[in-house]
Scaffold this motif. Structure first.
Motif, PDB file in Angstrom:
ATOM      1  N   ASN A   2       0.836  -1.196   0.000  1.00 16.42           N
ATOM      2  CA  ASN A   2       0.000   0.000   0.000  1.00 16.42           C
ATOM      3  C   ASN A   2       0.876   1.254   0.000  1.00 16.42           C
ATOM      4  O   ASN A   2       2.101   1.194   0.051  1.00 16.42           O
ATOM      5  N   LEU A   3       0.212   2.413  -0.061  1.00 20.93           N
ATOM      6  CA  LEU A   3       0.930   3.682  -0.174  1.00 20.93           C
ATOM      7  C   LEU A   3       1.794   3.953   1.057  1.00 20.93           C
ATOM      8  O   LEU A   3       2.913   4.470   0.950  1.00 20.93           O
ATOM      9  N   ARG A   4       1.291   3.615   2.238  1.00 20.86           N
ATOM     10  CA  ARG A   4       2.054   3.850   3.466  1.00 20.86           C
ATOM     11  C   ARG A   4       3.362   3.051   3.454  1.00 20.86           C
ATOM     12  O   ARG A   4       4.421   3.572   3.829  1.00 20.86           O
ATOM     13  N   LYS A   5       3.289   1.795   3.025  1.00 26.55           N
ATOM     14  CA  LYS A   5       4.492   0.975   2.984  1.00 26.55           C
ATOM     15  C   LYS A   5       5.460   1.469   1.917  1.00 26.55           C
ATOM     16  O   LYS A   5       6.684   1.414   2.095  1.00 26.55           O
ATOM     17  N   TRP A   6       4.915   1.959   0.808  1.00 22.89           N
ATOM     18  CA  TRP A   6       5.795   2.476  -0.228  1.00 22.89           C
ATOM     19  C   TRP A   6       6.536   3.718   0.256  1.00 22.89           C
ATOM     20  O   TRP A   6       7.726   3.890  -0.014  1.00 22.89           O
ATOM     21  N   PHE A   7       5.845   4.584   0.986  1.00 21.54           N
ATOM     22  CA  PHE A   7       6.511   5.760   1.538  1.00 21.54           C
ATOM     23  C   PHE A   7       7.596   5.356   2.533  1.00 21.54           C
ATOM     24  O   PHE A   7       8.668   5.973   2.591  1.00 21.54           O
ATOM     25  N   PHE A   8       7.318   4.325   3.324  1.00 22.04           N
ATOM     26  CA  PHE A   8       8.325   3.833   4.269  1.00 22.04           C
ATOM     27  C   PHE A   8       9.560   3.354   3.518  1.00 22.04           C
ATOM     28  O   PHE A   8      10.699   3.690   3.890  1.00 22.04           O
ATOM     29  N   LEU A   9       9.355   2.585   2.456  1.00 16.99           N
ATOM     30  CA  LEU A   9      10.479   2.104   1.653  1.00 16.99           C
ATOM     31  C   LEU A   9      11.234   3.268   1.030  1.00 16.99           C
ATOM     32  O   LEU A   9      12.474   3.296   1.037  1.00 16.99           O
ATOM     33  N   PHE A  10      10.490   4.240   0.528  1.00 13.94           N
ATOM     34  CA  PHE A  10      11.104   5.378  -0.153  1.00 13.94           C
ATOM     35  C   PHE A  10      12.007   6.174   0.789  1.00 13.94           C
ATOM     36  O   PHE A  10      13.182   6.428   0.485  1.00 13.94           O
ATOM     37  N   TRP A  11      11.496   6.556   1.941  1.00 16.89           N
ATOM     38  CA  TRP A  11      12.260   7.412   2.846  1.00 16.89           C
ATOM     39  C   TRP A  11      13.398   6.668   3.527  1.00 16.89           C
ATOM     40  O   TRP A  11      14.489   7.234   3.718  1.00 16.89           O
ATOM     41  N   THR A  12      13.172   5.419   3.887  1.00 20.91           N
ATOM     42  CA  THR A  12      14.259   4.665   4.507  1.00 20.91           C
ATOM     43  C   THR A  12      15.383   4.399   3.508  1.00 20.91           C
ATOM     44  O   THR A  12      16.562   4.449   3.858  1.00 20.91           O
ATOM     45  N   ALA A  13      15.021   4.138   2.245  1.00 23.29           N
ATOM     46  CA  ALA A  13      16.052   3.955   1.222  1.00 23.29           C
ATOM     47  C   ALA A  13      16.823   5.254   0.992  1.00 23.29           C
ATOM     48  O   ALA A  13      18.040   5.228   0.774  1.00 23.29           O
ATOM     49  N   LEU A  14      16.114   6.390   1.050  1.00 23.44           N
ATOM     50  CA  LEU A  14      16.800   7.673   0.927  1.00 23.44           C
ATOM     51  C   LEU A  14      17.830   7.853   2.035  1.00 23.44           C
ATOM     52  O   LEU A  14      18.957   8.304   1.794  1.00 23.44           O
ATOM     53  N   LEU A  15      17.453   7.506   3.253  1.00 24.05           N
ATOM     54  CA  LEU A  15      18.370   7.653   4.381  1.00 24.05           C
ATOM     55  C   LEU A  15      19.576   6.725   4.240  1.00 24.05           C
ATOM     56  O   LEU A  15      20.708   7.115   4.562  1.00 24.05           O
ATOM     57  N   ILE A  16      19.336   5.523   3.774  1.00 22.91           N
ATOM     58  CA  ILE A  16      20.446   4.583   3.591  1.00 22.91           C
ATOM     59  C   ILE A  16      21.389   5.079   2.504  1.00 22.91           C
ATOM     60  O   ILE A  16      22.621   5.016   2.641  1.00 22.91           O
ATOM     61  N   GLY A  17      20.832   5.583   1.415  1.00 25.21           N
ATOM     62  CA  GLY A  17      21.677   6.134   0.360  1.00 25.21           C
ATOM     63  C   GLY A  17      22.490   7.325   0.844  1.00 25.21           C
ATOM     64  O   GLY A  17      23.681   7.436   0.546  1.00 25.21           O
TER      65      GLY A  17
END
Length: 205
Positions: A2-17
């Motif tokens: 869902n959209l909430r999980k996609w946002f979680f993936l997006f922002w956490t991946a940004l932080l890791i990068g």
């Protein structure tokens, strides 16, 4: 997903990068003995590293979702075992390409850095695949190796053309970190039926 999980993936991946870029940039600065002209220049350098890591993360996420689409299409065209064989063949070709292609194209020049890069990508892929299999199922091994090797090689083509080892290191390290993170967290973000649809695994997430 869902959209909430996609946002979680997006922002956490940004932080890791961003974190991967910051760590890589600072280590390279220390190894090369570089110095900045005061605290302002140092903070600006950190800001540049942070922004670069964010962009690398976005690039990684584009590759990840492109892989999910490719995987879905591949399973629709090939039988399950056939698609696994295709992924293995493409993985081997991609690894050989990044390690030895420029050696031949470059007229016999020594390309030790390319071989080292291939070994690093292979090692990261093996570790990621091992962890993924431990967390999910043995059938996750081939897709993980394919993504971590073949897709990563495709994503690094641009920087490889620059032919500067420092630039390659700066891009590849956070890129591998983002790719590994996305692959390892995928089964936690989707339910069992979606996981089967995306990766062909038979287990429940």
């Amino acid at each position: 997903m869902n959209l909430r999980k996609w946002f979680f993936l997006f922002w956490t991946a940004l932080l890791i990068g961003a974190a991967g870029s910051l760590v890589t940039g600072l280590i390279m600065m220390l190894v090369n003995g570089e110095r900045t002209n005061g605290i302002i220049d140092f903070l600006l350098y950190l800001l540049i590293l942070f922004g670069s890591g964010v962009m690398i993360s976005v690039y990684s996420q584009m590759g990840f979702f492109a892989y999910l689409i490719l995987n879905y299409m591949g399973k629709g065209v090939f039988p399950k075992r056939g698609w696994q064989i295709v992924q293995l063949v493409l993985t081997v070709l991609a690894l050989l390409d990044v390690m030895f292609l420029r050696l031949f194209v470059g007229g016999g020049r020594e390309r030790l850095s390319d071989i080292v890069l291939g070994i690093i990508i292979l090692a990261a892929a093996i570790v990621t695949a091992y962890v993924k299999v431990k967390k999910t199922h043995i059938s996750a091994m081939v897709p993980t190796l394919f993504f971590m090797i073949a897709v990563t090689v495709v994503e690094t083509i641009g920087v490889l053309r620059i032919d500067v080892n420092a630039a390659t290191t700066f891009i590849v390290v956070p890129l591998l970190a983002c790719n590994a993170y996305q692959m390892l967290i995928l089964h936690k973000l989707v339910d069992g039926s979606a996981e089967q649809a995306v990766s062909g695994r038979t287990e429940q997430a």
